[in-house]
Scaffold this active site. Sequence first.
Site, PDB file in Angstrom:
ATOM      1  N   ASP A  47     -35.116 104.342 -58.033  1.00  0.00           N
ATOM      2  CA  ASP A  47     -35.411 105.303 -56.973  1.00  0.00           C
ATOM      3  C   ASP A  47     -36.445 106.329 -57.453  1.00  0.00           C
ATOM      4  OD1 ASP A  47     -34.678 106.720 -54.343  1.00  0.00           O
ATOM      5  OD2 ASP A  47     -34.226 108.259 -55.822  1.00  0.00           O
ATOM      6  N   GLU A 119     -34.864  98.670 -55.421  1.00  0.00           N
ATOM      7  CA  GLU A 119     -35.051  99.769 -56.375  1.00  0.00           C
ATOM      8  C   GLU A 119     -34.599  99.365 -57.775  1.00  0.00           C
ATOM      9  OE1 GLU A 119     -34.836 103.747 -53.588  1.00  0.00           O
ATOM     10  OE2 GLU A 119     -32.957 102.983 -54.417  1.00  0.00           O
TER      11      GLU A 119
END
Length: 227
Positions: A47, A119
């Site tokens: 992220d 991610e």
Amino acid sequence: MTELEQKLGHAFKNPKLLKTALTHSSFANESKGKKEVCNERLEFLGDSILGFTVAKYLYKNRPDMPEGKMTKLRAELVCEQSLVQIADKLELGTHLFLGKGEELGGGRERPSILADAVEALFAAIFLDSGIRKAEQVVLSLLDENLTLEQGGGAIQDYKTALQELVQRKSGQSLSYHLLSAIGPDHQKVFEVEVQLNGTSVGTGSGKSKKEAEQIAASMAIRQMRER
């Protein structure tokens, strides 16, 4: 390279990182005796890598854009919907390791699971080969959305743009080379390398040779701008 690695444009030196990135907590919980590791920690790291890469791209490529607009654009580019589009492009759902309950509950199509796995993949690539490679993969997979966000000022023909960039200096030689064409005729994946004066400056994968060349050219432009 596996089919997924081909689509990512990255062959893992450590395949365990790829396995972990694709492992949902439900699978790890059902396989405690085998000490399977889920992708939650990788997703946390990925992220940040995604947000940093997009922020850096917008800062360098949109010099006239105010901070508020960059913040809004970054949020749109890293949102769950954007990540699910990437997952669909990679056919990521077919590669996930899910527990039986999650499998039966439609986990392979669940947006949150797909977005988290994307991610996690970014983090796995970073740990496997460093931030530069991770940035390349992120920008390559976000390429379509980045182009759309740029609107009328977008570069749609990267090969022409690269040629014009190279021609600013005389004596430069630009060439494209097909590295591989793998898969059945209806689902073939092409990988192309672009060379400048015999040295690789970008690679790209696509569903056609033309698409792969455009992606390779876009990666070459980014690398040349970062020098």
